[in-house]
Design a protein around this motif. Structure first.
Motif, PDB file in Angstrom:
ATOM      1  N   ASP A 172       7.606  -8.862  15.822  1.00  0.00           N
ATOM      2  CA  ASP A 172       6.947  -8.997  17.121  1.00  0.00           C
ATOM      3  C   ASP A 172       6.439 -10.402  17.375  1.00  0.00           C
ATOM      4  O   ASP A 172       6.202 -10.780  18.517  1.00  0.00           O
ATOM      5  CB  ASP A 172       5.769  -8.014  17.221  1.00  0.00           C
ATOM      6  N   ASP A 173       6.243 -11.165  16.310  1.00  0.00           N
ATOM      7  CA  ASP A 173       5.681 -12.507  16.399  1.00  0.00           C
ATOM      8  C   ASP A 173       6.388 -13.382  15.370  1.00  0.00           C
ATOM      9  O   ASP A 173       6.659 -12.910  14.259  1.00  0.00           O
ATOM     10  CB  ASP A 173       4.166 -12.433  16.102  1.00  0.00           C
ATOM     11  N   PRO A 174       6.685 -14.649  15.691  1.00  0.00           N
ATOM     12  CA  PRO A 174       7.387 -15.503  14.726  1.00  0.00           C
ATOM     13  C   PRO A 174       6.664 -15.641  13.384  1.00  0.00           C
ATOM     14  O   PRO A 174       7.292 -15.925  12.368  1.00  0.00           O
ATOM     15  CB  PRO A 174       7.473 -16.858  15.437  1.00  0.00           C
ATOM     16  N   ARG A 175       5.353 -15.418  13.375  1.00  0.00           N
ATOM     17  CA  ARG A 175       4.589 -15.538  12.132  1.00  0.00           C
ATOM     18  C   ARG A 175       4.551 -14.239  11.338  1.00  0.00           C
ATOM     19  O   ARG A 175       4.046 -14.209  10.216  1.00  0.00           O
ATOM     20  CB  ARG A 175       3.155 -15.987  12.442  1.00  0.00           C
ATOM     21  N   GLN A 176       5.073 -13.158  11.916  1.00  0.00           N
ATOM     22  CA  GLN A 176       5.049 -11.864  11.235  1.00  0.00           C
ATOM     23  C   GLN A 176       6.034 -11.867  10.069  1.00  0.00           C
ATOM     24  O   GLN A 176       7.226 -12.121  10.244  1.00  0.00           O
ATOM     25  CB  GLN A 176       5.407 -10.740  12.211  1.00  0.00           C
ATOM     26  N   THR A 177       5.530 -11.593   8.879  1.00  0.00           N
ATOM     27  CA  THR A 177       6.352 -11.598   7.670  1.00  0.00           C
ATOM     28  C   THR A 177       6.663 -10.192   7.186  1.00  0.00           C
ATOM     29  O   THR A 177       7.753  -9.931   6.689  1.00  0.00           O
ATOM     30  CB  THR A 177       5.632 -12.365   6.542  1.00  0.00           C
ATOM     31  N   TRP A 178       5.676  -9.285   7.314  1.00  0.00           N
ATOM     32  CA  TRP A 178       5.820  -7.939   6.763  1.00  0.00           C
ATOM     33  C   TRP A 178       5.926  -6.915   7.872  1.00  0.00           C
ATOM     34  O   TRP A 178       5.526  -7.150   9.015  1.00  0.00           O
ATOM     35  CB  TRP A 178       4.628  -7.625   5.865  1.00  0.00           C
ATOM     36  N   CYS A 179       6.372  -5.714   7.505  1.00  0.00           N
ATOM     37  CA  CYS A 179       6.566  -4.659   8.506  1.00  0.00           C
ATOM     38  C   CYS A 179       5.246  -4.113   9.028  1.00  0.00           C
ATOM     39  O   CYS A 179       5.187  -3.593  10.129  1.00  0.00           O
ATOM     40  CB  CYS A 179       7.418  -3.531   7.923  1.00  0.00           C
ATOM     41  N   SER A 180       4.180  -4.240   8.216  1.00  0.00           N
ATOM     42  CA  SER A 180       2.891  -3.674   8.609  1.00  0.00           C
ATOM     43  C   SER A 180       1.772  -4.449   7.929  1.00  0.00           C
ATOM     44  O   SER A 180       1.994  -5.106   6.914  1.00  0.00           O
ATOM     45  CB  SER A 180       2.812  -2.201   8.196  1.00  0.00           C
ATOM     46  N   PRO A 181       0.547  -4.366   8.473  1.00  0.00           N
ATOM     47  CA  PRO A 181      -0.586  -5.016   7.819  1.00  0.00           C
ATOM     48  C   PRO A 181      -0.808  -4.515   6.394  1.00  0.00           C
ATOM     49  O   PRO A 181      -1.189  -5.287   5.516  1.00  0.00           O
ATOM     50  CB  PRO A 181      -1.771  -4.643   8.719  1.00  0.00           C
ATOM     51  N   SER A 182      -0.533  -3.228   6.141  1.00  0.00           N
ATOM     52  CA  SER A 182      -0.760  -2.703   4.787  1.00  0.00           C
ATOM     53  C   SER A 182       0.184  -3.358   3.786  1.00  0.00           C
ATOM     54  O   SER A 182      -0.205  -3.655   2.652  1.00  0.00           O
ATOM     55  CB  SER A 182      -0.625  -1.180   4.761  1.00  0.00           C
ATOM     56  N   CYS A 183       1.439  -3.614   4.175  1.00  0.00           N
ATOM     57  CA  CYS A 183       2.361  -4.318   3.271  1.00  0.00           C
ATOM     58  C   CYS A 183       1.870  -5.746   3.034  1.00  0.00           C
ATOM     59  O   CYS A 183       1.922  -6.243   1.909  1.00  0.00           O
ATOM     60  CB  CYS A 183       3.779  -4.348   3.854  1.00  0.00           C
ATOM     61  N   GLY A 184       1.397  -6.407   4.090  1.00  0.00           N
ATOM     62  CA  GLY A 184       0.871  -7.756   3.933  1.00  0.00           C
ATOM     63  C   GLY A 184      -0.336  -7.798   3.007  1.00  0.00           C
ATOM     64  O   GLY A 184      -0.438  -8.674   2.141  1.00  0.00           O
ATOM     65  N   ASN A 185      -1.229  -6.830   3.165  1.00  0.00           N
ATOM     66  CA  ASN A 185      -2.418  -6.767   2.302  1.00  0.00           C
ATOM     67  C   ASN A 185      -2.038  -6.538   0.846  1.00  0.00           C
ATOM     68  O   ASN A 185      -2.577  -7.168  -0.058  1.00  0.00           O
ATOM     69  CB  ASN A 185      -3.364  -5.656   2.771  1.00  0.00           C
ATOM     70  N   ARG A 186      -1.091  -5.620   0.608  1.00  0.00           N
ATOM     71  CA  ARG A 186      -0.645  -5.356  -0.765  1.00  0.00           C
ATOM     72  C   ARG A 186      -0.036  -6.605  -1.393  1.00  0.00           C
ATOM     73  O   ARG A 186      -0.286  -6.913  -2.557  1.00  0.00           O
ATOM     74  CB  ARG A 186       0.376  -4.211  -0.791  1.00  0.00           C
ATOM     75  N   GLU A 187       0.761  -7.329  -0.618  1.00  0.00           N
ATOM     76  CA  GLU A 187       1.390  -8.530  -1.155  1.00  0.00           C
ATOM     77  C   GLU A 187       0.357  -9.606  -1.492  1.00  0.00           C
ATOM     78  O   GLU A 187       0.447 -10.274  -2.508  1.00  0.00           O
ATOM     79  CB  GLU A 187       2.410  -9.087  -0.154  1.00  0.00           C
ATOM     80  N   ARG A 188      -0.655  -9.748  -0.627  1.00  0.00           N
ATOM     81  CA  ARG A 188      -1.701 -10.743  -0.913  1.00  0.00           C
ATOM     82  C   ARG A 188      -2.480 -10.369  -2.170  1.00  0.00           C
ATOM     83  O   ARG A 188      -2.789 -11.221  -3.003  1.00  0.00           O
ATOM     84  CB  ARG A 188      -2.625 -10.893   0.297  1.00  0.00           C
ATOM     85  N   VAL A 189      -2.781  -9.085  -2.325  1.00  0.00           N
ATOM     86  CA  VAL A 189      -3.471  -8.619  -3.533  1.00  0.00           C
ATOM     87  C   VAL A 189      -2.601  -8.855  -4.764  1.00  0.00           C
ATOM     88  O   VAL A 189      -3.070  -9.336  -5.797  1.00  0.00           O
ATOM     89  CB  VAL A 189      -3.847  -7.122  -3.402  1.00  0.00           C
ATOM     90  N   ASN A 190      -1.296  -8.527  -4.661  1.00  0.00           N
ATOM     91  CA  ASN A 190      -0.373  -8.734  -5.783  1.00  0.00           C
ATOM     92  C   ASN A 190      -0.294 -10.204  -6.176  1.00  0.00           C
ATOM     93  O   ASN A 190      -0.314 -10.537  -7.368  1.00  0.00           O
ATOM     94  CB  ASN A 190       1.033  -8.229  -5.431  1.00  0.00           C
ATOM     95  N   ARG A 191      -0.202 -11.074  -5.174  1.00  0.00           N
ATOM     96  CA  ARG A 191      -0.090 -12.501  -5.476  1.00  0.00           C
ATOM     97  C   ARG A 191      -1.375 -13.028  -6.123  1.00  0.00           C
ATOM     98  O   ARG A 191      -1.321 -13.834  -7.050  1.00  0.00           O
ATOM     99  CB  ARG A 191       0.233 -13.281  -4.199  1.00  0.00           C
ATOM    100  N   HIS A 192      -2.513 -12.562  -5.617  1.00  0.00           N
ATOM    101  CA  HIS A 192      -3.789 -12.976  -6.208  1.00  0.00           C
ATOM    102  C   HIS A 192      -3.861 -12.508  -7.661  1.00  0.00           C
ATOM    103  O   HIS A 192      -4.270 -13.265  -8.553  1.00  0.00           O
ATOM    104  CB  HIS A 192      -4.954 -12.394  -5.399  1.00  0.00           C
ATOM    105  N   TYR A 193      -3.444 -11.278  -7.901  1.00  0.00           N
ATOM    106  CA  TYR A 193      -3.444 -10.714  -9.260  1.00  0.00           C
ATOM    107  C   TYR A 193      -2.541 -11.540 -10.179  1.00  0.00           C
ATOM    108  O   TYR A 193      -2.912 -11.870 -11.308  1.00  0.00           O
ATOM    109  CB  TYR A 193      -2.984  -9.255  -9.202  1.00  0.00           C
TER     110      TYR A 193
END
Length: 202
Positions: A172-193
């Motif tokens: 929906d937006d050129p900056r959108q990377t993931w299909c949903s906010p929950s996927c984005g949140n999980r990825e950020r948590v995973n990367r931080h971990y």
């Protein structure tokens, strides 16, 4: 935008435990899906689609699975050179084979006709070759896939890169990377971990 082909592609999902769930694997799941997409099928057919008339059996399942594999293979081609969904990486059809499956499915609807009522815009309707509800459903899915792949929306198609996601989505937006906010949140948590444990290991 939700299309019939998109809904079929989305019947493969992450199961929440690191694997993949197939919503069409059981008769109950298949029946629920057929009921849920009746309005979308009606839109493709240009007339009401009676989902209760569809026989839910292995023949229907196999027909839909074949079209789903073709659709997801063509979705993978559409997002290339980005990687396809992880669910498809090792089971993609060759483009010509996927196109043949999708065209054969759409062919069940027969010939396209352009209608243009005085009080509305032009629209495509079909001279249906069969009254069989299963053939109508498979044909509608095939036609929906073709309509999507020739539409401008194809350029917005993406495969979610989140580690446990197998979805395709429309950006929906050129900056959108993931299909949903929950996927984005999980990825950020995973990367931080990963960063935290990588630092701790050194």
């Amino acid at each position: 935008m939700t299309t019939l082909a998109f809904e079929l592609a989305a019947t493969i999902r992450h199961d929440g435990q690191g694997g993949v769930a197939d919503l069409l694997a059981t008769d109950r799941g298949l029946a629920e899906w057929v009921d849920n997409i009746a309005p979308l099928a009606s839109g493709v057919l240009g007339r009401p689609f009676d989902s209760s008339a569809v026989t839910v059996d292995d023949d229907l399942r196999q027909a839909l699975l074949a079209v789903r594999r073709a659709v997801r293979s063509l979705f993978a081609r559409a997002v290339s050179p980005a990687p396809p969904s992880r669910a498809d990486a090792d089971r993609l059809l060759e483009p010509d084979a996927a196109l043949a499956v999708l065209n054969k499915a759409a062919d069940k609807l027969g010939t396209a006709h352009l209608d243009w009522p005085e009080d509305g815009g032009p629209a495509t309707t079909w001279s249906v070759r069969s009254s069989d509800p299963t053939a109508l459903l498979v044909g509608a899915v095939g036609r929906s896939g073709i309509d999507f792949l020739i539409s401008p929306d194809r350029a917005r198609l993406r495969a979610c890169p989140a580690a446990r996601c197998v979805k395709y989505f429309l950006q929906d937006d050129p900056r959108q990377t993931w299909c949903s906010p929950s996927c984005g949140n999980r990825e950020r948590v995973n990367r931080h971990y990963q960063r935290k444990h990588s630092t701790a290991a050194h």
